[in-house]
Design an enzyme around this catalytic site. Structure first.
Site, PDB file in Angstrom:
ATOM      1  N   HIS A  61      14.572  57.838   8.512  1.00 31.55           N
ATOM      2  CA  HIS A  61      14.134  58.225   7.179  1.00 31.55           C
ATOM      3  C   HIS A  61      12.758  57.643   6.937  1.00 31.55           C
ATOM      4  O   HIS A  61      12.457  56.545   7.397  1.00 31.55           O
ATOM      5  CB  HIS A  61      15.112  57.705   6.109  1.00 31.55           C
ATOM      6  CG  HIS A  61      14.957  58.401   4.800  1.00 31.55           C
ATOM      7  ND1 HIS A  61      14.045  57.993   3.862  1.00 31.55           N
ATOM      8  CD2 HIS A  61      15.567  59.501   4.307  1.00 31.55           C
ATOM      9  CE1 HIS A  61      14.122  58.815   2.824  1.00 31.55           C
ATOM     10  NE2 HIS A  61      15.032  59.740   3.067  1.00 31.55           N
ATOM     11  N   ASP A  94      22.557  62.858   5.776  1.00 31.65           N
ATOM     12  CA  ASP A  94      22.932  64.109   6.430  1.00 31.65           C
ATOM     13  C   ASP A  94      23.823  63.905   7.636  1.00 31.65           C
ATOM     14  O   ASP A  94      24.359  64.866   8.187  1.00 31.65           O
ATOM     15  CB  ASP A  94      21.666  64.868   6.848  1.00 31.65           C
ATOM     16  CG  ASP A  94      20.901  65.340   5.633  1.00 31.65           C
ATOM     17  OD1 ASP A  94      21.558  65.765   4.674  1.00 31.65           O
ATOM     18  OD2 ASP A  94      19.670  65.254   5.628  1.00 31.65           O
TER      19      ASP A  94
HETATM   20  N1  CMC Z   1      15.652  60.325  16.688  1.00 28.22           N
HETATM   21  C1  CMC Z   1      14.853  59.709  17.597  1.00 28.22           C
HETATM   22  N2  CMC Z   1      13.686  59.118  17.295  1.00 28.22           N
HETATM   23  C2  CMC Z   1      13.289  59.161  16.020  1.00 28.22           C
HETATM   24  C3  CMC Z   1      14.056  59.763  15.019  1.00 28.22           C
HETATM   25  C4  CMC Z   1      15.274  60.357  15.380  1.00 28.22           C
HETATM   26  N3  CMC Z   1      16.040  60.969  14.470  1.00 28.22           N
HETATM   27  N4  CMC Z   1      13.421  59.653  13.824  1.00 28.22           N
HETATM   28  C5  CMC Z   1      12.293  58.995  14.077  1.00 28.22           C
HETATM   29  N5  CMC Z   1      12.198  58.696  15.402  1.00 28.22           N
HETATM   30  C6  CMC Z   1      11.142  57.926  16.036  1.00 28.22           C
HETATM   31  C7  CMC Z   1       9.888  58.794  16.224  1.00 28.22           C
HETATM   32  O1  CMC Z   1       9.869  59.426  17.482  1.00 28.22           O
HETATM   33  C8  CMC Z   1       8.791  57.776  16.059  1.00 28.22           C
HETATM   34  O2  CMC Z   1       8.644  57.087  17.282  1.00 28.22           O
HETATM   35  P1  CMC Z   1       7.181  56.559  17.750  1.00 28.22           P
HETATM   36  O3  CMC Z   1       6.754  55.566  16.710  1.00 28.22           O
HETATM   37  O4  CMC Z   1       7.439  55.960  19.091  1.00 28.22           O
HETATM   38  O5  CMC Z   1       6.298  57.775  17.791  1.00 28.22           O
HETATM   39  C9  CMC Z   1       9.334  56.775  15.036  1.00 28.22           C
HETATM   40  O6  CMC Z   1      10.769  56.874  15.146  1.00 28.22           O
HETATM   41  C10 CMC Z   1       8.919  57.078  13.614  1.00 28.22           C
HETATM   42  O7  CMC Z   1       9.224  58.440  13.333  1.00 28.22           O
HETATM   43  P2  CMC Z   1       8.326  59.372  12.421  1.00 28.22           P
HETATM   44  O8  CMC Z   1       8.616  60.798  12.739  1.00 28.22           O
HETATM   45  O9  CMC Z   1       6.906  58.925  12.482  1.00 28.22           O
HETATM   46  O10 CMC Z   1       8.911  58.998  11.010  1.00 28.22           O
HETATM   47  P3  CMC Z   1       8.780  59.843   9.686  1.00 28.22           P
HETATM   48  O11 CMC Z   1       8.924  58.883   8.577  1.00 28.22           O
HETATM   49  O12 CMC Z   1       7.546  60.676   9.719  1.00 28.22           O
HETATM   50  O13 CMC Z   1      10.023  60.846   9.758  1.00 28.22           O
HETATM   51  C11 CMC Z   1      12.192  61.771   9.525  1.00 28.22           C
HETATM   52  C12 CMC Z   1      11.208  60.675   9.052  1.00 28.22           C
HETATM   53  C13 CMC Z   1      13.413  61.759   8.607  1.00 28.22           C
HETATM   54  C14 CMC Z   1      11.513  63.164   9.381  1.00 28.22           C
HETATM   55  C15 CMC Z   1      12.588  61.502  10.991  1.00 28.22           C
HETATM   56  O14 CMC Z   1      13.244  60.255  11.093  1.00 28.22           O
HETATM   57  C16 CMC Z   1      13.448  62.622  11.566  1.00 28.22           C
HETATM   58  O15 CMC Z   1      12.908  63.622  12.052  1.00 28.22           O
HETATM   59  N6  CMC Z   1      14.820  62.460  11.514  1.00 28.22           N
HETATM   60  C17 CMC Z   1      15.710  63.515  11.937  1.00 28.22           C
HETATM   61  C18 CMC Z   1      15.823  64.548  10.839  1.00 28.22           C
HETATM   62  C19 CMC Z   1      16.652  64.055   9.670  1.00 28.22           C
HETATM   63  O16 CMC Z   1      17.732  63.515   9.844  1.00 28.22           O
HETATM   64  N7  CMC Z   1      16.150  64.316   8.448  1.00 28.22           N
HETATM   65  C20 CMC Z   1      16.865  64.001   7.204  1.00 28.22           C
HETATM   66  C21 CMC Z   1      16.198  62.957   6.394  1.00 28.22           C
HETATM   67  S1  CMC Z   1      17.233  62.377   5.033  1.00 28.22           S
HETATM   68  C22 CMC Z   1      17.489  63.727   3.999  1.00 28.22           C
HETATM   69  C23 CMC Z   1      16.287  64.427   3.518  1.00 28.22           C
HETATM   70  O17 CMC Z   1      15.196  63.884   3.363  1.00 28.22           O
HETATM   71  O18 CMC Z   1      16.425  65.607   3.211  1.00 28.22           O
END
Ligand code: CMC
Length: 428
Positions: A305, A363
């Site tokens: 998140h 989720d």
């Molecule tokens: N699985 C594996 N690695 C992950 C994941 C994951 N679900 N989420 C983040 N990472 C890693 C990512 O690869 C990155 O690694 P590095 O620093 O080495 O490049 C690091 O963690 C930070 O990730 P980010 O994408 O820069 O983080 P963000 O804050 O931009 O993204 C997120 C947040 C929710 C979009 C992301 O964690 C994600 O894609 N999660 C899966 C989708 C999900 O479950 N979304 C629902 C969120 S809660 C409900 C809502 O908001 O609607």
């Protein structure tokens, strides 16, 4: 107000006021930055940017805290109902018994949609994704309820807000019924909000339908958990759309469209599909390895998140609700639940997930629960939209009612071609 922050930029040192909220980090007010230095800030994804001032929802991502109007989500989910949360988000205080009864009555009297909407629905393909139908039908409300689109009139704003909270479940149930070829079921006003929704989804005209109170309560709690989440992507979309003076139905349709993405509300559908794809506990390690592989775009859906760097407090309540629903339905062995529990256990002990502070989010468990209740995966994000509508409206109202509100208009770092001369087509 805290001591001002000073910043040296473009050969000048300039001071910026620092504002303090009631809780949470201070903010540096850089609204005069461009005027004073000729520079913009650059913050793609808004990781360090507060886009507005708000009194509605507060998240402490490090501690795993979520407050609606100051009340912890755990207490609201345990003791209240969804319409009480709606009242709280919209008006700022918990209702008295009389206020609650009046609010419930007013919402209930707006649950029907214009009969012509039925014909509007007939234009969709039966296999359309229900979120596609929601984006279109919520936007179409502005064509059906033109008498509540004048945003400068507080009475029209109030009526539009009621209409939206009341009609979203009706539209959502219609989107579902349409996709399975069953007749639409009219709302029944002596049922509570969530029981009415369940009935509109699962009743058929040829049989009596008894709402299961345990499932109704569980879904009501799921709605509470999803009701608002401060300046997330879809809420920011609603605010930005609303900042131009667009009508509230159009703004909420924009929010629904944004919510659909798999990184946001679409994650519940994606998480369940992932659990199904994993299929069995033995296959978990290979998916964990894929999630950690930089060259593989695969992510564990329902994990991570932007704000929570601790267990999502909603996920804890969701997990408990999942068990309640499965117990009620007599589902003793759900292979998907086994996979989810084991996946969570492994991920929470894995160095990669620990180091990046990736915890299950709301989720992760919601899909299993909604599936057990009888909803197809394509409806999961629709249910999220039903619940989040009140949050979008509360945030939209707060913005419209703020006298300092201006159109939202971010700047950019331009990296395209500098000025060049036009070359006529026969000389290129
Ligand atoms: N699985 C594996 N690695 C992950 C994941 C994951 N679900 N989420 C983040 N990472 C890693 C990512 O690869 C990155 O690694 P590095 O620093 O080495 O490049 C690091 O963690 C930070 O990730 P980010 O994408 O820069 O983080 P963000 O804050 O931009 O993204 C997120 C947040 C929710 C979009 C992301 O964690 C994600 O894609 N999660 C899966 C989708 C999900 O479950 N979304 C629902 C969120 S809660 C409900 C809502 O908001 O609607």
């Amino acid at each position: 107000m805290s001591a001002p922050a000073s910043l040296s930029a473009a050969g000048k040192t300039v001071e910026f006021p620092v504002k303090s909220g009631s809780i949470g980090p201070d903010v540096m007010d850089i609204s005069k930055l461009y005027a004073q230095t000729g520079m913009f800030t650059y913050d793609p994804g808004f990781t360090s940017t507060a886009s507005c001032e708000s009194k509605i929802t507060y998240i402490d991502g490090d501690e795993g805290v979520l407050l609606y109007r100051g009340y912890p989500i755990e207490q609201l989910a345990e003791h209240g109902d969804f319409l009480e949360t709606c009242y709280l988000l919209l008006y700022g205080e918990l209702p008295t018994a009389a206020q609650k009864a009046d609010f419930d009555y007013r919402v209930t009297r707006h649950t029907m949609v214009h009969e012509q909407m039925m014909r509007f629905f007939q234009g969709f393909r039966r296999d359309a994704h229900p979120m596609a139908v929601m984006v279109a039908s919520v936007g179409a409300l502005s064509a059906f309820y033109h008498d509540s689109t004048d945003i400068s009139d507080p009475q029209q704003r109030m009526v539009a807000s009621m209409r939206m909270v009341a009609k979203m479940p009706t539209l959502a149930a219609m989107a579902y019924k349409y996709s399975i070829g069953q007749p639409f079921i009219y709302p029944q006003n002596d049922l509570d909000y969530t029981s009415n929704f369940l009935k509109m989804c699962f009743a058929v005209p040829c049989e009596d339908y008894k709402v299961n109170p345990v499932l109704s309560r569980a879904l009501d709690r799921i709605f509470i958990l999803h009701a608002d989440h401060e300046q997330n992507a879809s809420t920011s979309t609603v605010r930005l759309a609303g900042s131009s003076g667009a009508n509230p139905f159009a703004c909420i349709a924009a929010g629904v469209a944004c919510l659909w993405g798999p990184a946001h509300g679409g994650a519940n559908e994606a998480a369940l599909k992932m659990l199904e794809e994993i299929g069995s506990v033995e296959r978990i390690p290979q998916f964990i390895a894929r999630a950690k592989d930089k060259n593989d775009p695969f992510r564990l859906m329902g994990f991570g998140h932007r704000v929570y760097k601790n267990y999502d407090p909603r996920a804890k309540i969701m997990q408990k609700t999942t068990h309640e629903v499965l117990n009620e339905l007599g589902i003793k062995d759900d292979p998907l639940l086994d996979v989810a529990i084991e996946l969570e256990r492994i991920a929470l002990h894995d160095e990669y997930f620990i180091e990046k502070k990736l915890y299950p989010n709301i989720d992760f468990y919601s899909g299993i629960t909604l599936k057990a209740m009888g909803f197809p995966t394509s409806m999961f994000t629709v249910l999220f939209a039903v619940a989040r509508t009140v949050g979008w409206i509360a945030q939209w109202k707060e913005m419209i009612e703020d006298p300092s509100q201006r159109i939202g208009r971010p700047r950019q770092l331009y990296t395209g071609a500098p000025t060049r001369e036009y070359v006529s087509i026969n000389q290129r």
